[in-house]
Write an enzyme that holds these catalytic residues in place. Structure first.
Site, PDB file in Angstrom:
ATOM      1  N   ASP A  35       0.851  -1.201   0.000  1.00  0.00           N
ATOM      2  CA  ASP A  35       0.000   0.000   0.000  1.00  0.00           C
ATOM      3  C   ASP A  35       0.883   1.247   0.000  1.00  0.00           C
ATOM      4  O   ASP A  35       0.606   2.244  -0.647  1.00  0.00           O
ATOM      5  CB  ASP A  35      -0.862   0.052   1.269  1.00  0.00           C
ATOM      6  CG  ASP A  35      -1.979  -0.954   1.217  1.00  0.00           C
ATOM      7  OD1 ASP A  35      -2.069  -1.667   0.197  1.00  0.00           O
ATOM      8  OD2 ASP A  35      -2.741  -1.028   2.193  1.00  0.00           O
ATOM      9  N   ASP A  37       4.014   1.688  -1.138  1.00  0.00           N
ATOM     10  CA  ASP A  37       4.627   2.001  -2.432  1.00  0.00           C
ATOM     11  C   ASP A  37       3.584   2.521  -3.422  1.00  0.00           C
ATOM     12  O   ASP A  37       3.847   3.397  -4.232  1.00  0.00           O
ATOM     13  CB  ASP A  37       5.327   0.764  -3.015  1.00  0.00           C
ATOM     14  CG  ASP A  37       6.585   0.439  -2.224  1.00  0.00           C
ATOM     15  OD1 ASP A  37       7.102   1.358  -1.564  1.00  0.00           O
ATOM     16  OD2 ASP A  37       7.033  -0.717  -2.253  1.00  0.00           O
ATOM     17  N   ASP A  39       0.844   4.217  -2.697  1.00  0.00           N
ATOM     18  CA  ASP A  39       0.518   5.606  -2.359  1.00  0.00           C
ATOM     19  C   ASP A  39       1.627   6.563  -2.786  1.00  0.00           C
ATOM     20  O   ASP A  39       1.370   7.675  -3.238  1.00  0.00           O
ATOM     21  CB  ASP A  39       0.260   5.745  -0.847  1.00  0.00           C
ATOM     22  CG  ASP A  39      -1.085   5.156  -0.464  1.00  0.00           C
ATOM     23  OD1 ASP A  39      -1.900   4.929  -1.379  1.00  0.00           O
ATOM     24  OD2 ASP A  39      -1.310   4.915   0.727  1.00  0.00           O
ATOM     25  N   GLU A 114      -9.156   6.515  16.377  1.00  0.00           N
ATOM     26  CA  GLU A 114      -9.896   5.255  16.223  1.00  0.00           C
ATOM     27  C   GLU A 114      -9.040   4.251  15.495  1.00  0.00           C
ATOM     28  O   GLU A 114      -8.130   4.625  14.752  1.00  0.00           O
ATOM     29  CB  GLU A 114     -11.158   5.491  15.371  1.00  0.00           C
ATOM     30  CG  GLU A 114     -12.176   6.359  16.034  1.00  0.00           C
ATOM     31  CD  GLU A 114     -13.235   6.836  15.050  1.00  0.00           C
ATOM     32  OE1 GLU A 114     -13.443   6.180  14.014  1.00  0.00           O
ATOM     33  OE2 GLU A 114     -13.829   7.884  15.325  1.00  0.00           O
ATOM     34  N   LYS A 116      -8.231   1.771  12.532  1.00  0.00           N
ATOM     35  CA  LYS A 116      -8.618   1.766  11.118  1.00  0.00           C
ATOM     36  C   LYS A 116      -8.868   0.312  10.730  1.00  0.00           C
ATOM     37  O   LYS A 116      -7.930  -0.461  10.535  1.00  0.00           O
ATOM     38  CB  LYS A 116      -7.510   2.386  10.260  1.00  0.00           C
ATOM     39  CG  LYS A 116      -7.915   2.548   8.814  1.00  0.00           C
ATOM     40  CD  LYS A 116      -6.899   3.372   8.056  1.00  0.00           C
ATOM     41  CE  LYS A 116      -7.274   3.624   6.624  1.00  0.00           C
ATOM     42  NZ  LYS A 116      -7.838   2.561   5.884  1.00  0.00           N
ATOM     43  N   ASP A 118      -9.757  -2.982   8.779  1.00  0.00           N
ATOM     44  CA  ASP A 118      -9.375  -3.362   7.424  1.00  0.00           C
ATOM     45  C   ASP A 118     -10.473  -4.233   6.806  1.00  0.00           C
ATOM     46  O   ASP A 118     -10.422  -5.454   6.852  1.00  0.00           O
ATOM     47  CB  ASP A 118      -8.047  -4.131   7.483  1.00  0.00           C
ATOM     48  CG  ASP A 118      -7.391  -4.195   6.126  1.00  0.00           C
ATOM     49  OD1 ASP A 118      -7.847  -3.497   5.208  1.00  0.00           O
ATOM     50  OD2 ASP A 118      -6.408  -4.944   5.985  1.00  0.00           O
ATOM     51  N   TYR A 226     -18.572   3.939  12.520  1.00  0.00           N
ATOM     52  CA  TYR A 226     -17.663   5.009  12.961  1.00  0.00           C
ATOM     53  C   TYR A 226     -18.000   6.404  12.434  1.00  0.00           C
ATOM     54  O   TYR A 226     -17.228   7.326  12.626  1.00  0.00           O
ATOM     55  CB  TYR A 226     -16.221   4.675  12.612  1.00  0.00           C
ATOM     56  CG  TYR A 226     -16.008   4.242  11.162  1.00  0.00           C
ATOM     57  CD1 TYR A 226     -16.268   5.092  10.104  1.00  0.00           C
ATOM     58  CD2 TYR A 226     -15.537   2.966  10.881  1.00  0.00           C
ATOM     59  CE1 TYR A 226     -16.068   4.691   8.801  1.00  0.00           C
ATOM     60  CE2 TYR A 226     -15.332   2.555   9.569  1.00  0.00           C
ATOM     61  CZ  TYR A 226     -15.594   3.426   8.535  1.00  0.00           C
ATOM     62  OH  TYR A 226     -15.409   3.031   7.255  1.00  0.00           O
ATOM     63  N   LYS A 313      -1.102   4.970   8.559  1.00  0.00           N
ATOM     64  CA  LYS A 313      -1.105   3.549   8.171  1.00  0.00           C
ATOM     65  C   LYS A 313       0.142   2.861   8.706  1.00  0.00           C
ATOM     66  O   LYS A 313       1.248   3.383   8.568  1.00  0.00           O
ATOM     67  CB  LYS A 313      -1.104   3.436   6.652  1.00  0.00           C
ATOM     68  CG  LYS A 313      -2.352   4.044   5.999  1.00  0.00           C
ATOM     69  CD  LYS A 313      -3.313   3.001   5.541  1.00  0.00           C
ATOM     70  CE  LYS A 313      -2.967   2.578   4.153  1.00  0.00           C
ATOM     71  NZ  LYS A 313      -3.914   1.840   3.446  1.00  0.00           N
ATOM     72  N   CYS A 407       2.893 -32.535 -13.887  1.00  0.00           N
ATOM     73  CA  CYS A 407       2.739 -32.730 -12.445  1.00  0.00           C
ATOM     74  C   CYS A 407       4.081 -33.120 -11.818  1.00  0.00           C
ATOM     75  O   CYS A 407       4.716 -34.075 -12.271  1.00  0.00           O
ATOM     76  CB  CYS A 407       1.691 -33.808 -12.176  1.00  0.00           C
ATOM     77  SG  CYS A 407       1.552 -34.196 -10.432  1.00  0.00           S
ATOM     78  N   CYS A 410       3.663 -36.917 -10.509  1.00  0.00           N
ATOM     79  CA  CYS A 410       3.434 -38.099 -11.355  1.00  0.00           C
ATOM     80  C   CYS A 410       3.746 -37.854 -12.824  1.00  0.00           C
ATOM     81  O   CYS A 410       3.618 -38.765 -13.645  1.00  0.00           O
ATOM     82  CB  CYS A 410       1.999 -38.593 -11.196  1.00  0.00           C
ATOM     83  SG  CYS A 410       0.802 -37.484 -11.945  1.00  0.00           S
ATOM     84  N   CYS A 425      -3.665 -31.368 -11.919  1.00  0.00           N
ATOM     85  CA  CYS A 425      -3.161 -32.635 -12.446  1.00  0.00           C
ATOM     86  C   CYS A 425      -4.387 -33.529 -12.616  1.00  0.00           C
ATOM     87  O   CYS A 425      -5.081 -33.818 -11.640  1.00  0.00           O
ATOM     88  CB  CYS A 425      -2.179 -33.260 -11.463  1.00  0.00           C
ATOM     89  SG  CYS A 425      -1.848 -34.980 -11.864  1.00  0.00           S
ATOM     90  N   CYS A 431      -1.954 -40.358  -9.139  1.00  0.00           N
ATOM     91  CA  CYS A 431      -1.005 -39.356  -8.647  1.00  0.00           C
ATOM     92  C   CYS A 431      -0.875 -39.503  -7.120  1.00  0.00           C
ATOM     93  O   CYS A 431      -1.842 -39.243  -6.379  1.00  0.00           O
ATOM     94  CB  CYS A 431      -1.532 -37.984  -9.042  1.00  0.00           C
ATOM     95  SG  CYS A 431      -0.502 -36.642  -8.493  1.00  0.00           S
TER      96      CYS A 431
HETATM   97  S1  IVH Z   1     -13.741   7.625   8.709  1.00  0.00           S
HETATM   98  C1  IVH Z   1     -14.575  11.089   5.837  1.00  0.00           C
HETATM   99  N1  IVH Z   1     -12.988   5.827  10.478  1.00  0.00           N
HETATM  100  O1  IVH Z   1     -10.675   3.686   5.817  1.00  0.00           O
HETATM  101  C2  IVH Z   1     -14.166  10.025   6.799  1.00  0.00           C
HETATM  102  N2  IVH Z   1     -12.750   5.305   8.167  1.00  0.00           N
HETATM  103  O2  IVH Z   1      -8.849   5.052   3.962  1.00  0.00           O
HETATM  104  C3  IVH Z   1     -14.530   8.699   6.359  1.00  0.00           C
HETATM  105  N3  IVH Z   1     -11.869   3.045   7.750  1.00  0.00           N
HETATM  106  O3  IVH Z   1     -13.068   4.637   3.437  1.00  0.00           O
HETATM  107  C4  IVH Z   1     -13.877   7.556   6.976  1.00  0.00           C
HETATM  108  N4  IVH Z   1     -11.671   2.440   9.847  1.00  0.00           N
HETATM  109  O4  IVH Z   1     -13.384   2.420   4.698  1.00  0.00           O
HETATM  110  C5  IVH Z   1     -13.109   6.130   9.164  1.00  0.00           C
HETATM  111  N5  IVH Z   1     -12.405   4.320  12.153  1.00  0.00           N
HETATM  112  C6  IVH Z   1     -12.529   4.610  10.855  1.00  0.00           C
HETATM  113  C7  IVH Z   1     -12.160   3.703   9.839  1.00  0.00           C
HETATM  114  C8  IVH Z   1     -12.282   4.100   8.503  1.00  0.00           C
HETATM  115  C9  IVH Z   1     -11.522   2.061   8.587  1.00  0.00           C
HETATM  116  C10 IVH Z   1     -11.759   2.950   6.275  1.00  0.00           C
HETATM  117  C11 IVH Z   1     -12.969   3.461   5.515  1.00  0.00           C
HETATM  118  C12 IVH Z   1     -12.440   4.572   4.673  1.00  0.00           C
HETATM  119  C13 IVH Z   1     -10.997   4.217   4.550  1.00  0.00           C
HETATM  120  C14 IVH Z   1     -10.152   5.422   4.223  1.00  0.00           C
END
Ligand code: IVH
Length: 670
Positions: A35, A37, A39, A114, A116, A118, A226, A313, A407, A410, A425, A431
């Site tokens: 992710d 690289d 970004d 908060e 994040k 996944d 959230y 991240k 294979c 075999c 296979c 086999c």
């Molecule tokens: S807030 C405008 N809070 O991360 C704010 N997003 O990279 C909207 N995500 O699209 C997002 N945990 O899918 C928010 N505690 C959290 C989150 C969260 C995961 C995800 C979400 C968002 C993406 C952004």
């Protein structure tokens, strides 16, 4: 070359590369770049496009917020666009973010930190306390309506019981799967000969894209909420809105924190960087939000992201090591999986010696060469994976890794089915690893559960020539004296094993069917088939059309069954197992009809019902003599429709003039 020409070349190259990575990520679910690289490259492209806007492609990856919209679902426009977040990867970038905020609104503010999560983001609308719509993020402006699927998530309230919630609001959150559930369900996929998902996020998003919400319901998903959107501002701060959402019955994470300074934010980030592995689900960072709504408004948005929030991240731990060899494992169904042997290296607290390569496409995408220096990453996955190659360290004459054509066990020429990534296979009868793992699967806990016959014993018995087919297991008692010559296999162990084998003859038909190890026939499918056909004779005689007519049996499964039973060797093996006393008839008692009132009438049930599950309604119909069909055709008498029925079904039923009735009307007919 002029600066402009050079910029154009760079923009073109970066655009093409990032498009390929987007495809690898969203379509193949097999990213070959981290992710981070990605970004960085995206940022580089955005910078160049800003300088030379005339060279930017209209559909440049910098314009996209996210994934594609799946065609089969209804596309819905978001009332409030679903924006993404800016990403940071180090302390300095976070301190810069803090400085920008201070410059705009001064020092008097708080942050909410908060986790994040996944998973995949979801926007859920409630009207008068009832869940009315759930929409995926899609491209941020429009998404897929997946209401029926989201309604299967236990932690998402369908109806709010208490609280002072507004008449209409939208709540946003992340749908995800707990790691344990992911591991269990992925094991089941492997057992059924299906390609496993790479990580819980892909599993969760693959599940949300399923058309059949019944199948979705079987996969335990969870959802943390959230963010709250309301027409009128109800609260002064984000923190208050989270507390309120919690009190209305939403699943709001307990691991959020109100922070008075960026130092506190950094402490939170550092704490979770280590502790994240103790959570039961994956997180990929921390989200930091300015708490006060008026201050959020003051800060506003850039074109794509809010200025009042950012994501920090975590970097997936990565190391560089050397690819020593690629070996190929042959599984029970003959699927050949490439595995990279690596020079042992320390990564995230463990020594890594192997990495998964998934399939032949992955080897091509990575452009792997013999002896390559590779970057290995351990993210949400249990087995580490190769992320990319360091081309600078490649020896000039190093040959590219060519996927095996035959294979490795075999020597049979491998086959690839259309649309499938894996090679197989086809020599299932000759086999060795296929034969051994088929028997291991048959005796396994989830199939015949035979005590005293472990994986190693089976392997040895195969090598010694005692076992070649599943049915040979039931002839083992004939080799009593030979068995005694096996190392570490005393009389007591033999007795124990033979008792276990004898007992297994009482295992129900569905276990036997699952144990046969037919490709795509997992436990659930085996149960469905047995419930429908009741006997092996009826199942073996079923045509492709008849099989597809069974609820939840698709073309792929049906085809696999037909091919399996067409093979004379399989029919002989089944006959032998029958003669040995295994169960090939369902023990289920005949259903006693409650009434005949629906006899001769056919039904399809679609959508979600308030009082009954679809299975309840199916039982009611069948107990009263009615028949359930699997697809809408002129033969259908009634479509029983609940909420959120798919628009395609509705259209088809209307076209064919099929009466659409409610669950109440159905009950009225009985
Ligand atoms: S807030 C405008 N809070 O991360 C704010 N997003 O990279 C909207 N995500 O699209 C997002 N945990 O899918 C928010 N505690 C959290 C989150 C969260 C995961 C995800 C979400 C968002 C993406 C952004």
């Amino acid at each position: 070359m002029s600066a402009a020409q050079q910029a154009k070349q760079q923009i073109d190259a970066l655009t093409a590369e990032l498009k390929q990575h987007t495809y690898n990520y969203y379509v193949l679910a097999q990213p070959t770049i981290s992710d981070y690289d990605f970004d960085k490259k995206l940022e580089q492209l955005a910078g160049l496009e800003k300088q030379f806007p005339e060279f930017a492609e209209p559909d440049s990856p910098t314009q996209l917020v996210g994934g594609e919209i799946t065609k089969e679902f209804k596309t819905v426009r978001h009332r409030w666009p679903m924006l993404s977040l800016g990403n940071t990867y180090n302390e300095q970038e976070l301190l810069d973010f803090d400085q920008r905020i201070k410059k705009a609104i001064g020092d008097n503010f708080q942050y909410v930190c908060e986790l994040k999560f996944d998973g995949l983001s979801m926007s859920i609308t409630y009207e008068h306390g009832k869940l009315v719509r759930a929409v995926t993020r899609g491209n941020g402006v429009e998404g897929d309506e997946v209401t029926t699927n989201v309604k299967t998530i236990h932690s998402v309230p369908k109806k709010l019981d208490h609280g002072d919630y507004p008449d209409m609001f939208e709540i946003r959150g992340e749908v995800f799967m707990h790691r344990k559930a992911f591991e269990r369900l992925n094991d089941e996929r492997i057992e059924a000969g299906e390609v496993p998902y790479a990580n819980p996020r892909n599993f969760a998003s693959g599940t949300m894209k399923l058309q059949d919400s019944g199948e979705v319901a079987k996969r335990p998903l969870d959802c943390f909420l959230y963010f709250l959107y309301t027409e009128k501002q109800l609260f002064k701060t984000h923190w208050e809105s989270l507390q309120a959402a919690k009190s209305w019955g939403f699943h709001v994470s307990e691991h959020s924190k109100l922070c008075g300074s960026i130092t506190e934010v950094l402490d939170f980030i550092n704490y979770w960087e280590e502790k994240r592995f103790d959570l039961s689900f994956d997180i990929d960072g921390i989200v930091i939000k300015v708490n006060n709504y008026n201050q959020q408004e003051e800060l506003g948005f850039t074109a794509k992201v809010p200025r009042w929030a950012i994501a920090y991240k975590y970097k997936a731990e990565q190391v560089e090591t050397v690819l020593e060899s690629v070996v190929y494992n042959v599984g029970r169904t003959g699927a050949v999986t490439p595995v990279a042997n690596l020079k042992p290296v320390q990564l995230a607290g463990t020594t890594v010696k192997r990495a998964t390569l998934h399939n032949a496409n992955q080897i091509l995408l990575l452009d792997l060469h013999e002896g390559d220096s590779v970057y290995v990453e351990k993210g949400g996955e249990i087995i580490p994976k190769i992320i990319s190659v360091n081309p600078a360290k490649r020896k000039p004459d190093a040959p590219a890794i060519e996927y095996v054509t035959h294979c490795p066990a075999c020597g049979t020429l491998l086959e690839r089915k259309e649309g499938e990534a894996a090679f197989y296979c086809p020599n299932d009868e000759g086999c060795p690893p296929q034969i051994v793992s088929k028997m291991q699967h048959f005796v396994g806990r989830r199939a015949m559960n035979i005590d005293g016959l472990g994986d190693e014993t089976i392997e040895t018995m195969y090598q010694r020539g005692f076992l070649k087919h599943i049915s040979d297991i039931y002839d083992l008692h004939l080799h009593y004296n030979d068995l005694k010559t096996m190392d570490r296999f005393g009389e007591k162990s033999i007795r124990n094993m033979l008792d276990g084998i004898e007992k297994s003859k009482h295992m129900p038909f569905e276990k036997v069917l699952f144990g046969l190890g037919i490709r795509y026939i997992g436990e659930t499918v085996a149960k469905k088939l047995v419930a429908y056909f009741k006997t092996i004779d009826r199942l073996m005689a079923a045509s492709l059309e008849e099989l597809v007519a069974v609820d939840e049996i698709g073309e792929r499964i049906a085809q696999s069954l037909v091919e399996y039973f067409e093979d004379e060797k399989h029919r002989e093996e089944i006959a032998k197992l029958q003669s040995q006393g295994l169960q090939f008839i369902s023990e289920e008692k005949e259903v006693v009809l409650a009434s005949e009132s629906l006899s001769g009438k056919s039904f399809i049930i679609s959508g979600v019902f308030e009082k009954y599950s679809r299975d309840d309604l199916k039982d009611i119909i069948e107990q009263n003599g009615g028949k359930i069909l699997s697809s809408i055709s002129a033969k259908l008498n009634y479509l029983v429709a609940g909420d959120n029925m798919g628009p395609a079904k509705l259209e088809k039923a209307n076209k064919l003039n099929i009466p659409i009735i409610s669950d109440e009307e159905l009950l009225g007919m009985i």
